[in-house]
Motif scaffolding. Structure first.
Motif, PDB file in Angstrom:
ATOM      1  N   SER A 218       0.832  -1.209   0.000  1.00 31.53           N
ATOM      2  CA  SER A 218       0.000   0.000   0.000  1.00 31.53           C
ATOM      3  C   SER A 218       0.866   1.259   0.000  1.00 31.53           C
ATOM      4  O   SER A 218       0.749   2.100  -0.887  1.00 31.53           O
ATOM      5  N   SER A 219       1.722   1.406   1.009  1.00 35.61           N
ATOM      6  CA  SER A 219       2.647   2.537   1.021  1.00 35.61           C
ATOM      7  C   SER A 219       3.693   2.334   2.103  1.00 35.61           C
ATOM      8  O   SER A 219       3.379   1.948   3.231  1.00 35.61           O
ATOM      9  N   LEU A 220       4.920   2.605   1.747  1.00 30.79           N
ATOM     10  CA  LEU A 220       6.010   2.669   2.714  1.00 30.79           C
ATOM     11  C   LEU A 220       6.202   4.097   3.200  1.00 30.79           C
ATOM     12  O   LEU A 220       6.599   4.327   4.334  1.00 30.79           O
ATOM     13  N   LEU A 221       5.887   5.055   2.339  1.00 29.58           N
ATOM     14  CA  LEU A 221       6.211   6.451   2.608  1.00 29.58           C
ATOM     15  C   LEU A 221       5.176   7.176   3.441  1.00 29.58           C
ATOM     16  O   LEU A 221       5.474   8.217   4.029  1.00 29.58           O
TER      17      LEU A 221
ATOM     18  N   PHE B 240      -5.212   7.553  -2.762  1.00 34.01           N
ATOM     19  CA  PHE B 240      -5.785   7.911  -1.460  1.00 34.01           C
ATOM     20  C   PHE B 240      -5.093   9.096  -0.788  1.00 34.01           C
ATOM     21  O   PHE B 240      -5.136   9.234   0.431  1.00 34.01           O
ATOM     22  N   GLY B 241      -4.444   9.945  -1.560  1.00 34.63           N
ATOM     23  CA  GLY B 241      -3.789  11.125  -1.000  1.00 34.63           C
ATOM     24  C   GLY B 241      -2.567  10.829  -0.162  1.00 34.63           C
ATOM     25  O   GLY B 241      -2.060  11.704   0.545  1.00 34.63           O
ATOM     26  N   ARG B 242      -2.048   9.610  -0.256  1.00 34.30           N
ATOM     27  CA  ARG B 242      -0.924   9.244   0.613  1.00 34.30           C
ATOM     28  C   ARG B 242       0.356  10.001   0.258  1.00 34.30           C
ATOM     29  O   ARG B 242       1.134  10.368   1.142  1.00 34.30           O
ATOM     30  N   GLN B 243       0.590  10.222  -1.036  1.00 31.75           N
ATOM     31  CA  GLN B 243       1.820  10.928  -1.411  1.00 31.75           C
ATOM     32  C   GLN B 243       1.791  12.389  -0.966  1.00 31.75           C
ATOM     33  O   GLN B 243       2.835  13.010  -0.817  1.00 31.75           O
ATOM     34  N   GLN B 244       0.603  12.925  -0.737  1.00 32.45           N
ATOM     35  CA  GLN B 244       0.474  14.286  -0.223  1.00 32.45           C
ATOM     36  C   GLN B 244       0.583  14.331   1.307  1.00 32.45           C
ATOM     37  O   GLN B 244       0.618  15.405   1.904  1.00 32.45           O
ATOM     38  N   HIS B 245       0.606  13.155   1.936  1.00 32.74           N
ATOM     39  CA  HIS B 245       0.698  13.067   3.398  1.00 32.74           C
ATOM     40  C   HIS B 245       1.848  12.129   3.791  1.00 32.74           C
ATOM     41  O   HIS B 245       1.705  11.275   4.668  1.00 32.74           O
ATOM     42  N   ARG B 246       2.990  12.296   3.163  1.00 27.95           N
ATOM     43  CA  ARG B 246       4.133  11.435   3.479  1.00 27.95           C
ATOM     44  C   ARG B 246       4.633  11.699   4.905  1.00 27.95           C
ATOM     45  O   ARG B 246       4.721  12.850   5.341  1.00 27.95           O
ATOM     46  N   ASP B 247       4.976  10.620   5.601  1.00 30.91           N
ATOM     47  CA  ASP B 247       5.634  10.728   6.902  1.00 30.91           C
ATOM     48  C   ASP B 247       7.151  10.677   6.754  1.00 30.91           C
ATOM     49  O   ASP B 247       7.886  11.187   7.599  1.00 30.91           O
TER      50      ASP B 247
END
Length: 364
Positions: free
Chosen positions: A8-11, A44-51
């Motif tokens: 799903s996402s590592l970032l 899902f907007g994850r790249q705009q909310h990277r940790d």
């Protein structure tokens, strides 16, 4: 070994509870000499909310959420010695699994890594024609992030060559004790996204406890709660990025873990929250589920509640001194037995055995 991991996402941990699990395990695996590439869709907007930004221990490929970009990402799997498709990637999961099985080199180990086995198994049992039934028989191994014997037996019955749980754990480099932060002052804190399979249990274990203790302060973190009616002593702070999890865990007198209903019923499924909190030295109260004592000792390293009344009783009878003692006991236990390094040793052993077995079979 070269590992191509599709998840799903590592970032980003935004609407992505598996982020901590991926980061901890893959970082530890990289330290064992594996060359890892993580593939994640821009969804899902994850790249705009990277940790985090791409780490030095893992190459990250972000692909667009469309069929052409997915196909290009899947083809890259042919360069890998180990190809991993995780559950819940979130975009065209079935097409991605099919593409990876076709692209993987003949010598490659093919793995399905299930980070939500209760949900996946329920879907498969409800749909006999689901394409994953046939795919399971083409895989070398299923790994799950929990579930115990019930999940292992279910996957083997569906045709998996083998199934091994790789439980959540602690990465001490990212989750550890820190100084309290006034932003998170409370008697009890709960961190979790609003999900249909969890909301009723949050009402029971957290909101009902808050209503029973109107003089105490309760803190709610996570996405999706903004339009929910809450008791006046519950403060909703929305999404809490990973960088603030340590402070969130250590500042309240205690923090609460609430498993989704399906994971609580399955048991042996400690979420990342359990190890994050223990790694910070927090006093953790958890809902009751089978297998807790495999990870932490109830009453000494963790407090267990059957419902909101139990939570309220724990909170009402707890002192800061007691909470500190429980939190320190939990920290010692997870550092000794439940780090991602210990999980990585198991995964590394499994991979090397499978590679050796496949090479021996090809030579025979």
């Amino acid at each position: 070994m070269k590992i191509a991991f599709y998840g799903s996402s590592l970032l980003s941990s935004y609407w992505n509870g598996a982020a901590t699990y991926y980061r901890g395990l893959l970082r530890a695996l990289a330290a064992h000499g594996h060359e890892i590439t993580f593939y994640e869709p821009d969804a899902f907007g994850r790249q705009q909310h990277r940790d985090i930004e791409p780490p030095e221990w893992c190459r990250v490929v972000v692909y667009e959420a469309n069929p052409e970009a997915l196909a290009r990402a899947a083809v890259e799997a042919r360069q890998a010695d180990v190809v991993v498709k995780a559950s819940g990637v979130g975009y065209a999961d079935d097409a991605l699994l099919a593409g990876l099985l076709e692209a993987a080199a003949p010598h490659a180990i093919r793995i399905f890594w299930d980070v939500d086995a209760p949900a996946t198994l329920a879907e498969l049992h409800a749909a006999p024609e689901h394409p994953s039934h046939a795919a399971l028989k083409r895989l070398d191994l299923v790994l799950t992030y929990g579930g115990g014997d019930a999940v292992v037996d279910a996957y083997r019955a569906l045709g998996a060559a083998d199934c091994v749980p790789i439980y959540n754990a602690l990465d001490p480099s990212t989750h550890h004790p820190v100084a309290p932060d006034a932003r998170f002052d409370a008697t009890l804190g709960f961190l979790g996204n609003r999900l249909p399979d969890r909301e009723a249990r949050v009402e029971d274990f957290f909101l009902a406890a808050a209503e029973a203790l109107p003089q105490r302060d309760f803190l709610l973190g996570g996405s999706g709660w903004g339009d929910r009616d809450l008791p006046p002593n519950v403060r909703d702070i929305g999404h809490v990025p990973t960088r603030d999890h340590n402070a969130f865990n250590v500042t309240p007198m205690a923090v609460l873990n609430i498993n989704r209903a399906s994971m609580a019923a399955t048991g042996f499924s400690p979420p990342t929250r359990v190890f994050e909190a223990a790694g910070a030295g927090a006093c953790l109260i958890t809902d009751d589920w089978p297998g807790i004592d495999l990870f932490l000792k109830p009453g000494e390293e963790i407090l267990v509640a059957r419902d909101g009344r139990d939570v309220a009783e724990h909170v009402a009878g707890l002192t800061r001194e007691d909470a500190g003692r429980i939190g320190q006991a939990a920290l010692r236990r997870v550092l000794a037995e439940h780090t991602y390094e210990s999980r990585a040793v198991l995964v590394d052993t499994l991979l090397r055995r499978l590679v050796a077995d496949k090479a021996a079979g090809a030579a025979a």
